[in-house]
Design a protein around this motif. Structure first.
Motif, PDB file in Angstrom:
ATOM      1  N   HIS A 133       0.801  -1.228   0.000  1.00 43.30           N
ATOM      2  CA  HIS A 133       0.000   0.000   0.000  1.00 43.30           C
ATOM      3  C   HIS A 133       0.829   1.270   0.000  1.00 43.30           C
ATOM      4  CE1 HIS A 133       0.899  -0.523   4.324  1.00 43.30           C
ATOM      5  NE2 HIS A 133       0.779   0.786   4.403  1.00 43.30           N
ATOM      6  N   SER A 134       2.093   1.215   0.413  1.00 47.65           N
ATOM      7  CA  SER A 134       2.837   2.452   0.642  1.00 47.65           C
ATOM      8  C   SER A 134       3.007   3.274  -0.632  1.00 47.65           C
ATOM      9  CB  SER A 134       4.209   2.149   1.265  1.00 47.65           C
ATOM     10  OG  SER A 134       5.089   1.519   0.357  1.00 47.65           O
ATOM     11  N   LEU A 135       3.127   2.614  -1.768  1.00 47.88           N
ATOM     12  CA  LEU A 135       3.215   3.330  -3.037  1.00 47.88           C
ATOM     13  C   LEU A 135       1.832   3.594  -3.627  1.00 47.88           C
ATOM     14  CD1 LEU A 135       6.236   1.543  -4.779  1.00 47.88           C
ATOM     15  CD2 LEU A 135       6.239   3.315  -3.011  1.00 47.88           C
ATOM     16  N   GLU A 136       0.965   2.611  -3.540  1.00 43.43           N
ATOM     17  CA  GLU A 136      -0.335   2.730  -4.205  1.00 43.43           C
ATOM     18  C   GLU A 136      -1.137   3.926  -3.722  1.00 43.43           C
ATOM     19  OE1 GLU A 136      -4.549   0.339  -4.442  1.00 43.43           O
ATOM     20  OE2 GLU A 136      -2.721  -0.869  -4.363  1.00 43.43           O
ATOM     21  N   VAL A 137      -1.119   4.199  -2.406  1.00 43.84           N
ATOM     22  CA  VAL A 137      -1.979   5.279  -1.906  1.00 43.84           C
ATOM     23  C   VAL A 137      -1.543   6.648  -2.417  1.00 43.84           C
ATOM     24  CG1 VAL A 137      -2.655   4.008   0.157  1.00 43.84           C
ATOM     25  CG2 VAL A 137      -0.683   5.532   0.251  1.00 43.84           C
ATOM     26  N   GLN A 138      -0.321   6.764  -2.928  1.00 40.09           N
ATOM     27  CA  GLN A 138       0.130   8.047  -3.480  1.00 40.09           C
ATOM     28  C   GLN A 138      -0.404   8.284  -4.892  1.00 40.09           C
ATOM     29  OE1 GLN A 138       1.376   9.620  -1.148  1.00 40.09           O
ATOM     30  NE2 GLN A 138       2.111   7.967   0.170  1.00 40.09           N
TER      31      GLN A 138
END
Length: 268
Positions: A133-138
């Motif tokens: 999730h750390s990249l996707e939410v951006q």
């Protein structure tokens, strides 16, 4: 057919319905009050949180709002963040051709990934990215504030600062390239204790102290490498927002800290 990474956390970290997602991100951006620095150049590097939007979206928006004047100039985003779900020795680059979100498909810039060659700190593997999730939410924020861009996503495992800084130097580019570092701060401390720790962590970031540990920021290793690269390129940091989940949508017994920080070229 292109290999596409589907959205993994739509419907949990952020809305899965495109119209609802546009409204939520748009509301966060409209409420942001970050001052755009008087500069001939866009911000080069941002540190932003990666929790669910109800918790950290307003903080992230303070950084993303800075990009509005440069929406047609920034055409490549190097996005780095911690690997939460899969062990990674150093850095993991995907082999997919694109990442999907409810707002559409984002092409990966494989020319940039190819320019990295095969340094020992980079592995090419889709699996670490599959549920991260750390990249996707951006991505929805980037889709809302930029006209069109290619993505260079990298997950950080046990990379030391020099390993990551070396990779960022190869990807640095000019005004067309934005680097985004995805990280929350402290986790699950009582409100007052979290405030004190997060203030200390942010002061270390602003002083280019690249020796953070995961207890201070879950993306500590990504931040440490980015700080080394930012310092070598003469960037100046600016704190935009510092809050925690007790300020936004959570109770104050166990909170998670969030900061938005921009690194910009000094005025000429």
């Amino acid at each position: 057919m292109p290999a596409v990474r589907p959205a993994a956390v739509a419907g949990t970290f952020y809305p899965s319905d495109a119209l609802q997602l546009q409204r939520e991100v748009g509301d966060c951006l409209a409420a942001a009050d970050s001052a755009v620095a008087e500069s001939a150049h866009p911000p080069k590097l941002l540190i932003v949180p990666h929790a669910g939007y109800v918790y950290s979206g307003a903080v992230a928006a303070q950084a993303y709002a800075l990009l509005a004047p440069w929406r047609d100039r920034i055409t490549r985003v190097v996005l780095i963040g911690p690997a939460h779900r899969c062990a990674v020795r150093a850095l993991a680059a995907p082999e997919a051709d694109a990442f999907d979100t409810p707002l559409g498909r984002i092409a990966l810039e494989h020319a940039s990934l190819a320019r990295l060659g095969t340094p020992p700190q980079v592995v090419h593997d889709d699996w670490p990215h599959a549920f991260e999730h750390s990249l996707e939410v951006q991505l929805p924020f980037l889709q809302m504030v930029l006209d069109s861009f290619a993505l260079v996503p990298l997950l950080v495992g046990s990379a030391n600062p020099s390993e990551l800084a070396q990779v960022l130097d190869r990807l640095w580019g000019g005004d067309e390239t934005l680097i985004v570092v995805s990280s929350d701060l402290s986790h699950y401390l009582p409100y007052a204790q979290a405030q004190a720790r997060d203030r200390a962590t942010v002061q270390r970031i602003l002083a280019f102290d690249g020796a953070l540990v995961p207890e201070e920021a879950c993306g500590a290793l990504a931040i440490n490498g980015a700080l080394q690269a930012a310092r070598s390129h003469g960037l100046q940091p600016r704190l935009l927002d510092l809050r925690n989940s007790g300020d936004t949508a959570g109770d104050r017994r166990r909170v998670v800290g969030y900061a938005a920080i921009a690194f910009e070229a000094p005025p000429s």
